[in-house]
Design a protein around this motif. Structure first.
Motif, PDB file in Angstrom:
ATOM      1  N   TRP A  65      61.505-105.675  97.971  1.00 29.94           N
ATOM      2  CA  TRP A  65      62.086-104.882  96.881  1.00 29.94           C
ATOM      3  C   TRP A  65      62.566-103.501  97.353  1.00 29.94           C
ATOM      4  CZ3 TRP A  65      63.349-107.464  92.842  1.00 29.94           C
ATOM      5  CH2 TRP A  65      62.543-108.505  92.345  1.00 29.94           C
ATOM      6  N   HIS A  66      63.777-103.169  96.993  1.00 25.92           N
ATOM      7  CA  HIS A  66      64.312-101.845  97.344  1.00 25.92           C
ATOM      8  C   HIS A  66      65.530-101.493  96.500  1.00 25.92           C
ATOM      9  CE1 HIS A  66      67.023-104.539  99.513  1.00 25.92           C
ATOM     10  NE2 HIS A  66      67.901-103.544  99.532  1.00 25.92           N
ATOM     11  N   PHE A  67      65.877-100.203  96.554  1.00 26.41           N
ATOM     12  CA  PHE A  67      67.149 -99.717  96.022  1.00 26.41           C
ATOM     13  C   PHE A  67      68.044 -99.391  97.206  1.00 26.41           C
ATOM     14  CE2 PHE A  67      64.160 -98.370  92.642  1.00 26.41           C
ATOM     15  CZ  PHE A  67      64.785 -98.922  91.539  1.00 26.41           C
ATOM     16  N   ASP A  68      69.359 -99.554  97.012  1.00 23.36           N
ATOM     17  CA  ASP A  68      70.311 -99.183  98.061  1.00 23.36           C
ATOM     18  C   ASP A  68      70.673 -97.707  97.945  1.00 23.36           C
ATOM     19  OD1 ASP A  68      70.369-101.844  98.802  1.00 23.36           O
ATOM     20  OD2 ASP A  68      72.272-102.254  97.789  1.00 23.36           O
ATOM     21  N   THR A  69      71.125 -97.124  99.055  1.00 23.80           N
ATOM     22  CA  THR A  69      71.617 -95.742  99.035  1.00 23.80           C
ATOM     23  C   THR A  69      72.982 -95.682  98.345  1.00 23.80           C
ATOM     24  OG1 THR A  69      70.470 -95.214 101.069  1.00 23.80           O
ATOM     25  CG2 THR A  69      72.303 -93.783 100.486  1.00 23.80           C
ATOM     26  N   LEU A 126      66.893-102.705  91.326  1.00 18.02           N
ATOM     27  CA  LEU A 126      65.883-103.047  92.332  1.00 18.02           C
ATOM     28  C   LEU A 126      66.125-104.499  92.743  1.00 18.02           C
ATOM     29  CD1 LEU A 126      63.142-101.907  93.526  1.00 18.02           C
ATOM     30  CD2 LEU A 126      62.017-103.104  91.624  1.00 18.02           C
ATOM     31  N   HIS A 127      66.104-104.804  94.043  1.00 16.91           N
ATOM     32  CA  HIS A 127      66.388-106.180  94.449  1.00 16.91           C
ATOM     33  C   HIS A 127      65.635-106.557  95.723  1.00 16.91           C
ATOM     34  CE1 HIS A 127      69.423-103.496  96.196  1.00 16.91           C
ATOM     35  NE2 HIS A 127      69.573-104.347  97.194  1.00 16.91           N
ATOM     36  N   GLN A 128      65.510-107.865  95.929  1.00 17.67           N
ATOM     37  CA  GLN A 128      64.848-108.371  97.133  1.00 17.67           C
ATOM     38  C   GLN A 128      65.374-109.755  97.485  1.00 17.67           C
ATOM     39  OE1 GLN A 128      60.714-109.369  97.141  1.00 17.67           O
ATOM     40  NE2 GLN A 128      60.813-110.694  95.345  1.00 17.67           N
TER      41      GLN A 128
HETATM   42 FE   LIG Z   1      69.944-103.869  99.137  1.00 16.39          FE
END
Ligand SMILES: [Fe+2]
Ligand SMILES: O=C(O)CCC(=O)C(=O)O
Length: 282
Positions: A154-158, A224-226
């Motif tokens: 799981w993360h957010f992109d810049t 948020l995605h993974q």
């Molecule tokens: Fe991403």
């Protein structure tokens, strides 16, 4: 030139203003507004899917392979944060990136990324007058490699808008999962982010089966995605086309080192004066 690899009869992205062009734009905007994501199937002509796959597989060994412990915000994991802040949840990031400077100039993904008609189409899909190529010399266009047994947590992109294309699918697993617009430029919404990271956010998660040559548009800075763990013998490969609304966006030194194991002078120069569209955490 674009019509060599894009099915421009089905998707006339080289004819801005044409009713069929407008129809694609309208549909994409509608889906971005409602679902937070649009997938355009077989954007790359099916007869080129094998070339697309091979071009990715050829450069995959050049990725920076180093499993890291990360958080969803790509903050250094020793960053002091209040108890309960979702940034205190750590995960293993097992994917690896091939940087832009390793992607051959004649690769399909690079010709697409830099094509002015494609960029105009992408900008219109996101309701923007134009998009800029990410100014980052490593992450502007990269290949995301997820080997068997690995995942991209799981993360957010810049970058605020994300355009991507799977070039090789695994035998199983490797599912793209996302939480549409879970945060906005105005609000972090830590409550819901915390729920997803703790496995209590099933109601917030959407799942996609992506195929090679499909074009995917979504808002990775806000969603948020993974990618779930890859299973079987084959790695999952995705081209990540990074565009921004403002020119001059360069990744931070810390994040660039995490992703590529190296930084370039452009990253050091941008340190301190980084361009972002909002005040959100990286
Ligand atoms: Fe991403
Ligand atoms: O590989 C994918 O489909 C997603 C990659 C991603 O989220 C990223 O590179 O930031």
């Amino acid at each position: 030139m674009l019509d060599q690899f894009v099915d421009t009869d089905r998707y006339p992205i080289d004819k801005p203003g044409d009713p069929a062009w407008q129809e694609e734009i309208d549909r994409t905007r509608r889906e971005l507004d409602t679902v937070g994501c649009r997938v355009i199937p077989d954007f790359i002509r099916p007869e080129l899917h094998e070339s697309l796959r091979r071009e990715g597989a050829d450069i995959a060994p050049l990725a920076y392979y180093e499993t890291e412990i990360v958080n969803a915000y790509n903050l250094a994991i020793d960053t002091p944060l209040p108890a309960g802040h979702p940034g205190t949840t750590t995960m293993e990031r097992g994917n690896a990136f091939v940087a832009y400077d390793r992607v051959p100039a004649d690769a399909i993904i690079r010709r697409l990324y830099t094509d002015p008609a494609f960029q105009h189409f992408i900008a219109s899909c996101f309701g923007l007058p134009r998009v800029h190529e990410l100014a980052d010399p490593l992450s502007r266009l990269c290949l995301n490699v997820i080997n068997p047994g690995k995942s991209h947590p799981w993360h957010f992109d810049t970058n605020e808008f994300t355009v991507s294309m799977v070039t090789q699918t695994p035998e199983s697993g490797g599912e793209f999962q996302f939480c549409p617009n879970i945060r906005s430029a105005e609000a972090e919404n830590f409550h819901d982010v915390r729920a997803v990271l703790a496995g209590r956010g099933e109601h917030l998660i959407r799942r996609l089966t992506l195929r090679p040559g499909d074009l995917q548009l979504f808002k990775g800075r806000y969603s948020l995605h993974q990618v779930s763990p890859v299973r079987g013998a084959l790695a999952r490969h995705t081209a990540i086309f990074a565009y921004t609304e403002q020119p001059g966006v360069v990744g931070s030194v810390a994040r660039t080192r995490q992703l590529f194991g190296r930084v370039l002078p452009e990253h050091l120069a941008a340190q301190g004066g980084a361009v972002r569209v909002d005040q959100l955490l990286d």
